[in-house]
Design a protein around this motif. Sequence first.
Motif: not given
Length: 607
Positions: A100-101, A126-128, A139-140, A145-147
């Motif tokens: 994904t990154i 910001a995108w995540l 949203t996530l 997001v931390g993962f």
Amino acid sequence: MRGPSAPVSDDWLDAYVSSGSRFRDDVWELDIHTAGRRAFHKILRWPSALPTDSQISKEQHQQLIRAAKQYLWSLSTDPPPGRRRPSAPTLQAHGQLVQTIIAWMATEGLSAFRLLTPSVVGQLVAWLRARPGAGTRGTLKPTTVGFYLNVINTMYLQRAKLEDSPMVNPVPGSSTSGLAGVCKRTAARIPFIPDPVAVDLLSKALDWVENHSATIIAAIDLAERTYRTAAAEGWKESWTRTIVNRALAAADIPGADGVPLTQTVTVRRAGNHLTAACFALIAGLVGMRASEILSMQVDAVELMPIGETGLSQAYVVARLFKTSQDPRGSLERWIAPQPVVSAIDCLARLAAVLRADTKGVDLFIVKDGFGAPIEVMTNHLITWRLQQFAEAVDTVPHEGRTWEFSSHQFRKTFARFIARGDRTQLLALADHFKHASVAMTSRGYVGTDFELHQLINEESRNETAWALDRILASESLGGRMGERIAAGNHGFRGRAGEEVRRDYVDFVLAETDLHIRGCDYGWCVFQPEVAVCGGEIAPNEALRSPSACSSCPNLVVEPRHAGYWQERRTRNQALWERASPLARASLAETIGECDRMLRRIQEVEGV
């Protein structure tokens, strides 16, 4: 640009990532044996095509994928200091995150991981945060997001072993969880199921297993046999379904709601609900993880003698994956109350009907239609079925809304129940604890599941904090300890005492080993040196009783317990009226205990 000690050859590409795949392969078939995963859950596919809105070349995209594979290779062979080598499921999870990154980097024109500077990582965050997910705003979640950030940070830590990696600390002066916005409010901890909801669901699940499983399985068996016969006779698929429906209508087999199961769709739905009921009983009364429950096989119940008593205790035999050194899981045993034994027997009968003449030993299986292949049940599917079952049996709402179940919640609920020490609240658990207490203490219920021990300890602290806050704020308390507290807790009461009370509770938890154990008639502010029950590290369940606790210096009773004492008084008053003169003396003493307790807790409340 290479790290200072990056590999000088491509030998790592030929290393095995699994028994059948190498790191250079674009499809990794990973050696994942955790129960509840199908074949496609064990594969990691590396994209060969560019994202549609990519701003980098195909060659640059492939270089990113190569760097990602090398990163995963470095974790497998030489992880950062203090970290264990990742398991196959963890490796797959890291692979999916880094893919994904890479997709985001391609759309942003970032051709190498070394370009992930702190400011760029801020853009990624910001995108995540804006991506669709299961957070409060769709949203996530911050933890998710931390993962992603943890992958980037770990890649930075591995930079000396990689050809391409972030070369500057991507989260300077912070932590990945802090940058992701993870805090107590957003940590999204798995909730426990509220008591009324848990009572209702487990009671109805037990009703399905004990009173309706035979007819439901009979209907499924009839449908399966009729279909096989029709198919063997050469009937077309459209006609076989009609033949099955006619057979079901003629049999007039009632479902759990009393309505005959006359259609294949209703029969299949009833079977799905029955499977969910069995899972709920096992998860709720044993505290096993979903992967452990889904690993159960035929003959999963094992009877073991209890010393020289002549009695035996039933255990569930399944595989522990999470903390096991064996990737296939280690065989462990969990103590099993009778409702769980009934649920496992029900699953075995259901699985035998679905399999017919095919081989197999798994209990939790799926068959998506007549003639369809047998598949293992996934964690996602069992969560969906739990929700469907809860809606079908109309479980009680929580705060005006239907509770959203997940498989993980039962483990948390079980831990909380053990931590509270309440042995009588859940109807479906009463037999479980009465039977198990012959064999072991409260800490022994979970066998070798040390992580569940930790979860129980955490819930015990939460329960102690909650109970202590209530007790300190109350004006009307019964029991010997309760009377002492009520006489000196004036400074903790009301709105003015909230902050003082909160600080004091924090102090008690941090500086003492105080534990408050609940039951349906009061709280035990446990002090072993004066405990009438003789408990050493917790109340002795074998000797704990309302009469014993009434004289114990540890007992606190508050108005919320009035219902128990009133019901106990009414019950004993009814017995007194038809008892012999000798028995009346004992009953009168019990009635007096109830009167004294009710009088004390109703003095200020006026109830």
